[in-house]
Design a protein around this motif. Structure first.
Motif, PDB file in Angstrom:
ATOM      1  N   ASP A 194      -8.037  32.688  28.182  1.00 53.11           N
ATOM      2  CA  ASP A 194      -8.771  33.188  29.344  1.00 53.11           C
ATOM      3  C   ASP A 194      -7.810  33.117  30.530  1.00 53.11           C
ATOM      4  N   LEU A 195      -7.534  34.257  31.147  1.00 56.91           N
ATOM      5  CA  LEU A 195      -6.552  34.296  32.233  1.00 56.91           C
ATOM      6  C   LEU A 195      -6.980  33.497  33.460  1.00 56.91           C
ATOM      7  N   ARG A 196      -8.254  33.145  33.529  1.00 62.50           N
ATOM      8  CA  ARG A 196      -8.714  32.324  34.652  1.00 62.50           C
ATOM      9  C   ARG A 196      -8.473  30.841  34.404  1.00 62.50           C
ATOM     10  N   ASP A 197      -8.054  30.510  33.186  1.00 61.01           N
ATOM     11  CA  ASP A 197      -7.753  29.128  32.816  1.00 61.01           C
ATOM     12  C   ASP A 197      -6.309  28.829  33.211  1.00 61.01           C
ATOM     13  N   GLY A 198      -6.097  27.807  33.971  1.00 61.71           N
ATOM     14  CA  GLY A 198      -4.765  27.499  34.483  1.00 61.71           C
ATOM     15  C   GLY A 198      -3.751  27.094  33.434  1.00 61.71           C
ATOM     16  N   THR A 199      -4.168  26.929  32.184  1.00 64.87           N
ATOM     17  CA  THR A 199      -3.239  26.486  31.134  1.00 64.87           C
ATOM     18  C   THR A 199      -2.770  27.623  30.221  1.00 64.87           C
ATOM     19  N   TRP A 200      -3.149  28.865  30.520  1.00 61.91           N
ATOM     20  CA  TRP A 200      -2.891  29.938  29.564  1.00 61.91           C
ATOM     21  C   TRP A 200      -1.400  30.223  29.368  1.00 61.91           C
ATOM     22  N   THR A 201      -0.576  29.947  30.370  1.00 60.94           N
ATOM     23  CA  THR A 201       0.849  30.235  30.203  1.00 60.94           C
ATOM     24  C   THR A 201       1.493  29.323  29.157  1.00 60.94           C
ATOM     25  N   ALA A 202       0.940  28.153  28.938  1.00 62.76           N
ATOM     26  CA  ALA A 202       1.470  27.273  27.889  1.00 62.76           C
ATOM     27  C   ALA A 202       1.277  27.910  26.518  1.00 62.76           C
ATOM     28  N   GLN A 203       0.146  28.574  26.318  1.00 64.02           N
ATOM     29  CA  GLN A 203      -0.086  29.256  25.036  1.00 64.02           C
ATOM     30  C   GLN A 203       0.810  30.478  24.887  1.00 64.02           C
ATOM     31  N   LEU A 204       1.133  31.108  26.002  1.00 65.24           N
ATOM     32  CA  LEU A 204       2.066  32.233  25.956  1.00 65.24           C
ATOM     33  C   LEU A 204       3.447  31.779  25.488  1.00 65.24           C
ATOM     34  N   THR A 205       3.932  30.704  26.056  1.00 69.02           N
ATOM     35  CA  THR A 205       5.252  30.207  25.638  1.00 69.02           C
ATOM     36  C   THR A 205       5.214  29.690  24.199  1.00 69.02           C
ATOM     37  N   ALA A 206       4.080  29.128  23.784  1.00 67.15           N
ATOM     38  CA  ALA A 206       3.960  28.662  22.395  1.00 67.15           C
ATOM     39  C   ALA A 206       4.039  29.823  21.416  1.00 67.15           C
ATOM     40  N   ALA A 207       3.705  31.045  21.874  1.00 65.85           N
ATOM     41  CA  ALA A 207       3.771  32.226  21.012  1.00 65.85           C
ATOM     42  C   ALA A 207       5.164  32.836  20.962  1.00 65.85           C
ATOM     43  N   GLY A 208       6.121  32.216  21.669  1.00 63.99           N
ATOM     44  CA  GLY A 208       7.494  32.696  21.615  1.00 63.99           C
ATOM     45  C   GLY A 208       8.007  33.352  22.872  1.00 63.99           C
ATOM     46  N   TYR A 209       7.191  33.358  23.916  1.00 62.46           N
ATOM     47  CA  TYR A 209       7.644  33.908  25.190  1.00 62.46           C
ATOM     48  C   TYR A 209       8.649  32.956  25.821  1.00 62.46           C
ATOM     49  N   ARG A 210       9.717  33.508  26.407  1.00 59.69           N
ATOM     50  CA  ARG A 210      10.772  32.690  27.003  1.00 59.69           C
ATOM     51  C   ARG A 210      10.780  32.871  28.526  1.00 59.69           C
ATOM     52  N   PRO A 211      10.275  31.885  29.258  1.00 61.85           N
ATOM     53  CA  PRO A 211      10.191  32.010  30.723  1.00 61.85           C
ATOM     54  C   PRO A 211      11.534  32.110  31.418  1.00 61.85           C
ATOM     55  N   ASP A 212      12.585  31.647  30.765  1.00 64.91           N
ATOM     56  CA  ASP A 212      13.904  31.661  31.395  1.00 64.91           C
ATOM     57  C   ASP A 212      14.613  32.999  31.254  1.00 64.91           C
TER      58      ASP A 212
END
Length: 286
Positions: A145-163
């Protein structure tokens, strides 16, 4: 798909619009999955929009939703493909993805990791329709849920690289959110997007939320349980606040027309007129 929430069901409207566009001989794009995504509910929603937009026996006063949606889809199609072709960026995030099929229907110029971000129930509905269909990109579903402040952690867990730089599309989202949530979402994107990332979105102006001649359209969305809540007259300023140096384009301007926008394009100096902005820009740190 009856388990979809009010805002998520608007994805079925978008699918119905894309299916209708695909049937046109002068179509701006082809989406072979849209009709299946729309199901029975999507055409019913579209019929309600058409009824208020094109009233029998009276001139149209509302924006043409079919033409707008066709232009928006094509504009962001072109933007994503050109951004991948002209850079070495290989991660694309569509949030929320709804019933979007760009990971399947677009011809990507090189391999990309494609993050489909939406609530789990939406992703499950898409998966049920697509079955074993093979995508043209490396699709990584991210159920949040994009309104949940923790959603970016699940994005990185799926292989997204913030750097590493990324390409973001926030399509059909911001005007459904209260203003505090708009800023939270854009802050979250800022927090996980490296310098040089491309951010794109659509947003309406403030007058579009209140003008009497918008009432028919606004009332339909409100009756579905998903009223329009946010608009801005200064989209460049909004995105600059969140680290994005952006430009805003209105449908009907040279880069966003495709021969289909039927209405005059109001100058930015005009007041008390409805507008939609397509926003595109680069993430940067000052």
């Amino acid at each position: 798909m009856s388990e979809l929430g009010a805002i998520e069901r608007t994805a079925l409207l978008t699918a119905a619009l894309r299916a209708a566009e695909t049937r046109r001989p002068d179509r701006l794009y082809t989406d072979p999955y849209a009709e299946a995504f729309a199901g029975e509910v999507g055409p019913e929603l579209l019929a309600q929009i058409r009824e208020v937009t094109f009233p029998a026996g009276r001139a149209r006063t509302l924006p043409s939703t079919p033409d707008y949606n066709a232009i928006r889809t094509r504009f962001f199609d072109d933007l994503l493909i050109s951004a991948v072709a002209e850079s070495d960026i290989d991660q694309v995030v569509v949030a929320p993805c709804g019933m979007d099929a760009r990971a399947f229907r677009l011809d990507w110029p090189r391999p990309v990791r494609f993050f489909d971000v939406d609530r789990p129930v939406v992703l499950a509905a898409k998966r049920a329709v697509l079955g074993e269909t093979r995508p043209s990109a490396d699709v990584r579903p991210v159920g949040v849920d994009l309104r949940d402040g923790t959603w970016t952690a699940q994005l990185t867990a799926a292989g997204y690289r913030p750097d590493e730089p990324s390409i973001w599309l926030l399509e059909g989202l911001l005007y459904y959110l209260p203003e505090p949530d708009v800023h939270r979402v854009l802050d979250a994107v800022r927090g996980v997007s490296a310098d040089g990332s491309l951010i794109a979105a659509d947003v309406v102006n403030r007058a579009a939320l209140t003008l009497p001649n918008m009432r028919g359209l606004l009332d339909v969305f409100a009756s579905w349980g998903c009223p329009w809540l946010f608009g801005t007259d200064e989209p460049e300023e909004l995105f600059a606040r969140h680290g994005v140096l952006a430009e805003a384009i209105q449908p009907g301007e040279p880069d966003a027309d495709y021969g289909r926008w039927p209405d005059p394009v109001p100058p930015r100096s005009a007041t008390d007129v409805r507008r939609v902005f397509f926003v595109r820009g680069r993430r940067h740190e000052r």
